[in-house]
Design a protein around this motif. Structure first.
Motif, PDB file in Angstrom:
ATOM      1  N   ILE A 104       0.840  -1.208   0.000  1.00 36.88           N
ATOM      2  CA  ILE A 104       0.000   0.000   0.000  1.00 36.88           C
ATOM      3  C   ILE A 104       0.872   1.255   0.000  1.00 36.88           C
ATOM      4  CG2 ILE A 104      -1.657   1.322   1.398  1.00 36.88           C
ATOM      5  CD1 ILE A 104      -2.809  -1.418   2.312  1.00 36.88           C
ATOM      6  N   VAL A 182      -7.651   0.942   7.206  1.00 36.27           N
ATOM      7  CA  VAL A 182      -8.573   1.784   6.420  1.00 36.27           C
ATOM      8  C   VAL A 182      -8.585   3.198   7.005  1.00 36.27           C
ATOM      9  CG1 VAL A 182     -11.012   2.181   5.851  1.00 36.27           C
ATOM     10  CG2 VAL A 182     -10.035  -0.128   5.641  1.00 36.27           C
ATOM     11  N   LEU A 185      -5.450   5.119   6.227  1.00 37.98           N
ATOM     12  CA  LEU A 185      -5.469   5.666   4.866  1.00 37.98           C
ATOM     13  C   LEU A 185      -6.361   6.910   4.815  1.00 37.98           C
ATOM     14  CD1 LEU A 185      -5.570   2.300   2.905  1.00 37.98           C
ATOM     15  CD2 LEU A 185      -3.987   4.163   2.406  1.00 37.98           C
TER      16      LEU A 185
ATOM     17  N   VAL B  37     -14.830   7.485   4.980  1.00 33.55           N
ATOM     18  CA  VAL B  37     -14.020   6.516   4.240  1.00 33.55           C
ATOM     19  C   VAL B  37     -14.350   5.091   4.708  1.00 33.55           C
ATOM     20  CG1 VAL B  37     -11.670   5.695   3.801  1.00 33.55           C
ATOM     21  CG2 VAL B  37     -12.154   8.143   3.730  1.00 33.55           C
ATOM     22  N   MET B  38     -14.480   4.905   6.024  1.00 36.60           N
ATOM     23  CA  MET B  38     -14.817   3.566   6.539  1.00 36.60           C
ATOM     24  C   MET B  38     -16.186   3.131   6.028  1.00 36.60           C
ATOM     25  SD  MET B  38     -13.684   1.003   8.183  1.00 36.60           S
ATOM     26  CE  MET B  38     -14.673  -0.507   8.086  1.00 36.60           C
ATOM     27  N   VAL B  41     -15.857   1.941   2.488  1.00 31.65           N
ATOM     28  CA  VAL B  41     -15.256   0.599   2.391  1.00 31.65           C
ATOM     29  C   VAL B  41     -16.271  -0.471   2.799  1.00 31.65           C
ATOM     30  CG1 VAL B  41     -13.484  -0.938   3.341  1.00 31.65           C
ATOM     31  CG2 VAL B  41     -12.897   1.411   2.678  1.00 31.65           C
ATOM     32  N   HIS B 132      -4.263   5.491  -6.027  1.00 33.37           N
ATOM     33  CA  HIS B 132      -3.431   4.886  -4.989  1.00 33.37           C
ATOM     34  C   HIS B 132      -4.281   4.556  -3.757  1.00 33.37           C
ATOM     35  CE1 HIS B 132      -0.384   4.977  -1.714  1.00 33.37           C
ATOM     36  NE2 HIS B 132       0.297   4.291  -2.596  1.00 33.37           N
ATOM     37  N   ALA B 133      -5.104   5.513  -3.362  1.00 34.20           N
ATOM     38  CA  ALA B 133      -5.967   5.294  -2.192  1.00 34.20           C
ATOM     39  C   ALA B 133      -6.962   4.171  -2.469  1.00 34.20           C
ATOM     40  CB  ALA B 133      -6.699   6.584  -1.824  1.00 34.20           C
ATOM     41  N   ARG B 135      -6.646   1.620  -4.457  1.00 37.76           N
ATOM     42  CA  ARG B 135      -5.984   0.321  -4.433  1.00 37.76           C
ATOM     43  C   ARG B 135      -5.675  -0.102  -2.996  1.00 37.76           C
ATOM     44  NH1 ARG B 135      -0.902   0.623  -7.701  1.00 37.76           N
ATOM     45  NH2 ARG B 135       0.070   0.755  -5.668  1.00 37.76           N
ATOM     46  N   GLY B 136      -5.191   0.829  -2.191  1.00 41.69           N
ATOM     47  CA  GLY B 136      -4.903   0.513  -0.788  1.00 41.69           C
ATOM     48  C   GLY B 136      -6.162   0.087  -0.044  1.00 41.69           C
ATOM     49  N   LEU B 137      -7.238   0.837  -0.239  1.00 42.85           N
ATOM     50  CA  LEU B 137      -8.492   0.481   0.439  1.00 42.85           C
ATOM     51  C   LEU B 137      -9.035  -0.839  -0.107  1.00 42.85           C
ATOM     52  CD1 LEU B 137     -10.211   4.000   0.588  1.00 42.85           C
ATOM     53  CD2 LEU B 137      -9.181   2.723   2.490  1.00 42.85           C
ATOM     54  N   ILE B 139      -7.198  -3.401  -1.140  1.00 40.04           N
ATOM     55  CA  ILE B 139      -6.436  -4.470  -0.469  1.00 40.04           C
ATOM     56  C   ILE B 139      -7.014  -4.713   0.920  1.00 40.04           C
ATOM     57  CG2 ILE B 139      -4.183  -5.104   0.522  1.00 40.04           C
ATOM     58  CD1 ILE B 139      -2.847  -3.711  -1.868  1.00 40.04           C
ATOM     59  N   MET B 140      -7.303  -3.613   1.640  1.00 41.27           N
ATOM     60  CA  MET B 140      -7.848  -3.786   2.992  1.00 41.27           C
ATOM     61  C   MET B 140      -9.265  -4.363   2.971  1.00 41.27           C
ATOM     62  SD  MET B 140      -5.168  -3.200   4.408  1.00 41.27           S
ATOM     63  CE  MET B 140      -5.886  -4.029   5.830  1.00 41.27           C
TER      64      MET B 140
END
Lengths: 373, 373
Positions: A104, A182, A185, B37-38, B41, B132-133, B135-137, B139-140
């Protein structure tokens, strides 16, 4: 009072467990043409698992030993080998989380070695797109290690009383850390013009992303393995682990800026260079005058920061009092954790020796100079 | 003979379970500035879980019902609601795997909607680096859903006999699929000049990446939940599930090329466009003459393929006999699976109705025209 004697045994047990649980299961084979890649991934799992400080495993073991009234290192408690594996499972989970975290964050290094996805890209340097393949294999290695951590915990829990509460606590730890990542980020995407909100959000996120698996779960799992009832285990773990875990994360961020007395030669200011949103930065923004604040915001909103920026930020973290404020936050949290250990000792009926064992394992999360107010 | 009546109940139960297990746990809160954001997700977790065919869950339920001697839809078997959740856990795991798979493959779409990481990037379009964000989120989110699948399975298994064998089988399924994804990446990096090795590797990989969780684990988990002993459950699951799962993956790859009679309008030749190494490609390379083979290798080693390439590859898959060979492979595997269902019915002492239920759930993995030799 010390249980660091367990370290070599932990290190070797982790390597054994990762090889056993994160590779191809015994008795099964993979297609010959794919075996080299699978071996590279499984081997990287073992390499990525090496070299942690094992603070989390040691805390779980110390908690168990404190309640059971002995260090048990001579293996006389039949449950202790199961607790040992449970402690290792926490470390394996950490490795899984770090492997994904490094993808990440696009990090090149971890524990002084290439990060897993970079190492795998290097191993596949003949492939048409090694970076792409390395990242894909890194995602799968993280998944394999996460699954391995649960399977190790499951087999350990099956040999302990409170099997199901242990599994629930372990899976809850996974979930809390994943939510924490999360949230982390989300903080990284937060604007810098409301530093009070940044400071409180960051501290709130520390409960999820750090305290969850660093301090709360090791204590909770150690207590459950020792037979403590579920509600009491959770309450004690939270009361000790939440302030201790927050102090640990604050200290980690602070040491990145002020360096460590026992420095490993790690360059100071790495977090600043990466533009990481820390409580230190928030505290500096809160206390800075208009010009300094504008300078910090400009610096942290820029795509990159150079050595001069790092030096200037450290200087501002000092002159605004942010460093002192972090020291104060850490000392306050440490004293809360230490007091909670005292209360827990009473609730659990610990011997003086047991109490000292638990307090010692907690103290190891912070250098001595940050524990004093 | 049919248990597709369970579909609406499955769909709604999956949504409920994902919301409950992959979001913020009840009674806990996250910092206010991170809540949006949470929520994005957790909401994406529910969206990504929607719209599967649920073949895996239906197979697990049919296996359980076949042994227990009833469709149990009226809830008279107290274990059936637990099996229902266990079946849902397999589907949640599939979603977790797909979320990571789409990141690894850089896929924009999944089940006709934006893939999870793309949807999350869109939700964070104000962030400095939304891709980028996202993709990171993503993965999580995959990690959160994987953890949720285990926690759902654990709570279901706790309400069933054979709690620990069920958990071991579920975690073994995770591991096999994760190894399968590694092997699949290895195949994608394989050179095209040894097509015999490519064909046999691909078929070998299908056992890991597809049959594992598509057919073997659903049968194994259904049997364990119904009380079948561990060794017998594994042997039966392997004997039916391995050929059935291979046939399913071959059919999936074939339908991508020849289209489906009940086509959903999905463009034909998507795998070719992506340059995917399939058994069809391997069979075409094996049977092609020198010029055709060189053309295929050139085409699949190129960084991209256009519409003309896709049409030409399909034409070569036909003219070399690769399509017929895949049809033959699928029919042979289906007949092996069907025969294994017959043997299993004897070993398990199934009624005619039970046998028909299990056979029907297996048949659903293949369109009728591919089941006939």
């Amino acid at each position: 009072m010390e249980n660091v004697a367990a370290l070599p045994a932990l290190e070797s047990r982790i390597a054994t467990l990762v090889a056993q649980y994160a590779g191809v299961p015994a008795g099964m084979t993979v297609p010959r043409t794919c075996a080299a890649v699978m071996d590279a991934v499984a081997g990287q799992g073992v390499v990525s698992s090496e070299g942690g400080k094992r603070l989390r495993a040691l805390l779980a073991l110390a908690t168990f030993d404190a309640v059971r009234g002995g260090t048990g290192a001579d293996g006389d408690d039949p449950g202790r080998s199961a607790v040992m594996d449970l402690a290792c499972a926490i470390e394996v989970f950490q490795t899984a989380a770090l492997v994904h975290d490094d993808i990440i964050d696009d990090s090149d290094l971890r524990r002084g070695k290439p990060s897993a996805h970079r190492a795998l890209a290097a191993a596949l340097s003949d492939a048409p797109q090694p970076d792409h393949a390395g990242r894909g294999l890194g995602i799968m290695l993280g998944d394999l290690l996460a699954t391995a951590s649960v399977a190790i915990a499951h087999d350990a829990a099956s040999r302990l009383p409170k099997t199901q509460p242990i599994m629930r606590a372990f899976l809850n730890m996974h979930r809390e850390v994943e939510i924490g990542q999360v949230l982390d980020l989300a903080v990284e995407e937060a604007p810098l013009d409301r530093p009070e909100a940044l400071a409180s959000s960051s501290l709130g996120v520390f409960r999820w992303k750090t305290a969850s698996y660093t301090t709360i779960a090791p204590i909770e799992l150690g207590l459950l393995a020792a037979g403590t009832n579920t509600t009491k285990a959770r309450a004690i773990a939270e009361s000790v682990g939440a302030p201790l875990g927050l102090a640990f994360q604050l200290a980690d961020d602070l040491i990145d800026v002020i360096g460590s007395p026992s420095s490993t030669g790690k360059p100071v200011g790495g977090d600043i260079r990466e533009g990481k949103r820390t409580v230190l930065l928030a505290d500096a923004l809160i206390a800075a005058d208009g010009a300094d604040r504008a300078e910090l915001i400009r610096m942290f909103e820029a795509p990159v920061r150079d050595g001069d920026d790092v030096a200037r930020a450290i200087s501002l973290f000092g002159s605004t009092g942010a460093i002192d404020r972090s020291r104060g936050r850490i000392a306050t949290l440490w004293h809360a954790a230490d007091a909670a250990v005292g209360d827990a000792a009473g609730m659990l009926g610990l011997s003086d020796e047991g109490r000292a064992l638990l307090a010692g394992a907690c103290a190891r999360f912070l250098p001595a100079h940050l524990r004093e107010r």
